[in-house]
Scaffold this motif. Structure first.
Motif, short mmCIF file in Angstrom:
data_model
loop_
_atom_site.label_atom_id
_atom_site.label_comp_id
_atom_site.label_asym_id
_atom_site.label_seq_id
_atom_site.Cartn_x
_atom_site.Cartn_y
_atom_site.Cartn_z
N UNK A 242 0.83 -1.21 0.00
CA UNK A 242 0.00 0.00 0.00
C UNK A 242 0.86 1.26 0.00
N UNK A 243 2.06 1.17 0.60
CA UNK A 243 2.94 2.33 0.72
C UNK A 243 4.35 1.95 0.27
N UNK A 244 4.55 1.75 -1.02
CA UNK A 244 5.85 1.24 -1.49
C UNK A 244 7.02 2.19 -1.29
N UNK A 245 6.74 3.51 -1.14
CA UNK A 245 7.82 4.47 -0.98
C UNK A 245 7.89 5.05 0.43
N UNK A 246 7.09 4.54 1.37
CA UNK A 246 7.04 5.12 2.71
C UNK A 246 8.39 4.98 3.41
N UNK A 247 8.92 6.11 3.88
CA UNK A 247 10.21 6.12 4.57
C UNK A 247 10.07 6.34 6.08
N UNK A 248 9.09 7.14 6.49
CA UNK A 248 8.95 7.48 7.91
C UNK A 248 7.51 7.26 8.35
N UNK A 249 7.33 6.48 9.42
CA UNK A 249 6.02 6.21 9.98
C UNK A 249 6.04 6.54 11.46
N UNK A 250 5.19 7.48 11.87
CA UNK A 250 5.13 7.92 13.27
C UNK A 250 3.81 7.44 13.88
N UNK A 251 3.91 6.48 14.80
CA UNK A 251 2.75 5.95 15.51
C UNK A 251 2.85 6.22 17.00
N UNK A 252 3.64 7.21 17.39
CA UNK A 252 3.86 7.54 18.80
C UNK A 252 2.57 8.01 19.47
N UNK A 253 2.54 7.87 20.81
CA UNK A 253 1.46 8.41 21.62
C UNK A 253 0.09 7.86 21.21
N UNK A 254 0.04 6.56 20.95
CA UNK A 254 -1.23 5.88 20.72
C UNK A 254 -1.41 4.85 21.83
N UNK A 255 -2.24 3.84 21.59
CA UNK A 255 -2.46 2.80 22.62
C UNK A 255 -2.23 1.40 22.02
N UNK A 256 -1.27 1.29 21.14
CA UNK A 256 -0.98 0.03 20.47
C UNK A 256 -0.37 -0.99 21.44
N UNK A 257 -0.89 -2.21 21.43
CA UNK A 257 -0.33 -3.29 22.26
C UNK A 257 0.52 -4.24 21.43
N UNK A 258 0.26 -4.28 20.13
CA UNK A 258 1.05 -5.11 19.23
C UNK A 258 0.98 -4.53 17.84
N UNK A 259 1.92 -4.95 17.01
CA UNK A 259 1.98 -4.47 15.64
C UNK A 259 1.40 -5.52 14.71
N UNK A 260 0.74 -5.05 13.66
CA UNK A 260 0.15 -5.97 12.71
C UNK A 260 1.21 -6.78 11.99
N UNK A 261 0.88 -8.00 11.61
CA UNK A 261 1.86 -8.88 10.97
C UNK A 261 2.25 -8.46 9.56
N UNK A 262 1.50 -7.54 8.97
CA UNK A 262 1.77 -7.21 7.57
C UNK A 262 2.44 -5.87 7.34
N UNK A 263 2.94 -5.23 8.40
CA UNK A 263 3.55 -3.90 8.21
C UNK A 263 4.76 -3.96 7.28
N UNK A 264 5.56 -5.02 7.39
CA UNK A 264 6.75 -5.11 6.55
C UNK A 264 6.39 -5.29 5.07
N UNK A 265 5.20 -5.83 4.80
CA UNK A 265 4.76 -5.95 3.42
C UNK A 265 4.09 -4.67 2.93
#
Length: 574
Positions: free
Chosen positions: A132-155
């Motif tokens: 979905x984001x083939x050129x994404x270089x920087x992702x900021x997910x700070x200050x949320x309430x995430x307990x785990x990361x999705x298994x497909x972020x690297x894809x």
């Protein structure tokens, strides 16, 4: 999108009319309109296909992007949606399609409890799906309430270089970031991983599967041990483990002293947080001594590299009590449409030939990256002599007056005629077609009915691109603070790339002047500035806003994505 959002959005109307590439929405009026629209963005946003940068932050009423945002904004490379009330569902519809050009995505401070499907959350699609984001270089997910990361972020974002996760509720790292069924080399470019202030109790050995990792921050978590595999991270240079109650008190002391290299050596020798590393450390010492004999001190390369980093600190407009603003008149659109500006403080031009080297550097940039001023032109001014606010305008050749560098005040029309006569004389004397100096750029204004100019608060023209600056704001040896300007009739991105390079080159010259003193003699002030304790003092880059005549933002430099082109040589403190 909600019909209730159909009220007037003057910012979007102006953006569509002026074919803007950047848009920033903020303030109470924006929040009221979003709330009236049911917590969604307005449909008018979908009519801005040229938009490259969009920011809407600090709007507690914003709960949904609404459908079709990704499809409607294919050129978007920067999307900042921080401090809103967006949830996975609210993001899902808007990010439901690919954003092929997106390079920065900021979703910090939204209270997210799970990642949206587009970022690899639940329902993220098949493993072989197109990213979905083939050129994404920087992702900021700070200050949320995430307990785990999705298994497909690297894809979803295979080219990610910076992942910011601080202030969540993560319990393991890398955890789901590196799923077993993922690609053989996930995140091959990820160099910065920030997961401070979470609930991480386990730092897995698979952290070593990130081959480009240079910076790791897991401060203020619940770690009791550090894995030996950290020592296998080939490029890890900066690591912050402070605020964790480690069992090994010797290791904890190293951690509190920020001794990254010592920590990695300790773990490599077998410490592993269990206090049994004496023999291993002795082996390390022996190997180190042998390597020093063989390599003649090459073992100190990392420390030298760290000490030699060029530093630049960005001062945000919100932190600046008197930020400089440049207002752009509509007439420049058809003459020289693009301008980027900033303030650079802390430059030292006093030692020896530092000023001469500065001017030579600027000339070389005009020849190289600016392609003989055909794609962009640089102008540098003494900030203390600049009378703000400034206006980027156009004037007819017989009305535009300037005091060019080294000359008396003259109309632009007469200046160009004078330069043309000088060029002819040069050709006759040197018996060749090519000319030098300003004479080479005269053809760049051929056919123009109006000329671009930067005008100060007193009505004086301080810059006449692509020809010359004004004597009024001329840089001298005593100059400490600069106002930098890059203009172009080609593109805004070229302006930004040239400005990135200009700041890097000035930082390099400044470091060289401070290190060598360049024959500064007994100048007390210069000696104080060049002292060893000041070599790592950062230059300060103050953001400058470029706005239209109604005050709507057109460009802010440096933004979060700027200076990325020189990041390998320049450390930027934001």
């Amino acid at each position: 999108m909600a019909a209730a959002a159909a009220g007037p959005w003057p910012e979007l109307e102006a953006a569509a009319r002026e074919r803007r590439r950047e848009l920033s929405l903020a303030g109470a009026a924006v929040a009221e309109r979003v709330a009236a629209g049911g917590g969604r963005l307005p449909e008018a946003l979908l009519a801005l296909p040229l938009l490259q940068s969009l920011e809407l932050s600090g709007c507690a009423a914003l709960r949904e992007l609404g459908p079709g945002v990704a499809a409607a904004l294919p050129a978007l490379h920067t999307l900042v949606l921080s401090r809103n009330a967006l949830g996975p569902a609210g993001l899902g519809a808007g990010l439901g399609g690919p954003l092929p050009a997106l390079r920065l995505l900021d979703l910090s401070g939204n209270g997210l409890e799970a990642l949206p499907a587009a970022l690899g959350g639940t329902g993220g699609g098949a493993e072989d799906a197109v990213p979905a984001f083939p050129q994404l270089r920087s992702l900021n997910l700070s200050a949320n309430r995430l307990r785990e990361l999705g298994p497909g972020l690297c894809r979803a974002a295979p080219q990610l270089q910076e992942l910011l996760l601080s202030g969540n509720r993560l319990r393991a790292l890398p955890g789901g970031l590196l799923p077993p069924e993922g690609p053989p080399a996930p995140f091959p470019l990820l160099s910065r991983l920030d997961a401070a202030d979470n609930e991480v109790a386990e730092l897995g050995a698979d952290i070593a599967a990130l081959p480009a990792l240079k910076s790791l921050d897991v401060a203020n978590n619940q770690l009791r041990e550090l894995p030996a595999a950290l020592a296998d991270c080939p490029r890890l240079k900066e690591a912050n483990f402070r605020g964790n109650q480690l069992r090994d008190k010797r290791l904890e002391k190293m951690v509190n002293g920020c001794q990254t290299k010592a920590i990695l050596e300790y773990l490599r020798a077998g410490g592993r947080g269990k206090g049994k590393a004496e023999s291993g450390r002795e082996d390390v010492r022996k190997k180190k001594r042998e390597k020093q004999k063989k390599d003649s001190g090459d073992g100190e390369q990392d420390e030298v590299e760290e000490a030699s980093k060029l530093l630049v600190k960005v001062l945000h407009v919100s932190e600046n009590p008197a930020p400089l603003v440049v207002k752009v008149s509509p007439g420049v659109k058809d003459v020289r449409a693009f301008i980027v500006c900033c303030v650079l403080k802390g430059v030292n031009l006093k030692p020896g030939n530092a000023l001469k080297r500065f001017l030579t550097m600027q000339t070389k940039l005009h020849e190289d990256i600016c392609e003989k001023r055909t794609v962009a032109t640089i102008a540098t001014h003494d900030l203390q002599l600049v009378k703000a606010p400034l206006t980027y305008d156009v004037q007819p050749p017989d009305e535009l007056k300037i005091t060019p560098l080294g000359r008396k005040e003259i109309k632009a029309k007469d200046l160009l005629r004078q330069l043309q006569l000088e060029a002819e004389e040069q050709r006759k004397q040197k018996k060749r077609q090519n000319v030098s100096g300003l004479h080479r750029y005269l053809q760049l204004l051929d056919g123009k009915d109006n000329y671009p100019c930067l005008v100060d608060a007193e009505g004086a023209v301080i810059s006449f691109p692509p020809i010359t600056n004004s004597e009024k704001t001329k840089i001298r040896k005593e100059t400490r603070d600069l106002f930098l300007e890059v203009t172009s009739d080609t593109s805004l991105q070229i302006c930004k790339d040239v400005m990135d390079t200009l700041i890097l080159k000035i930082a390099e010259l400044n470091r060289s002047a401070l290190e060598n003193k360049e024959g500064s003699g007994s100048d007390v002030e210069s000696d104080a500035l060049c002292g060893p304790g000041n070599l790592n003092l950062p230059l300060v880059v103050e953001q400058v806003r470029v706005v239209d005549t109604d005050g709507n933002l057109k460009v802010l430099y440096p933004s979060k994505t700027d200076l990325a082109t020189v990041s390998s040589l320049l450390t930027v403190i934001r």
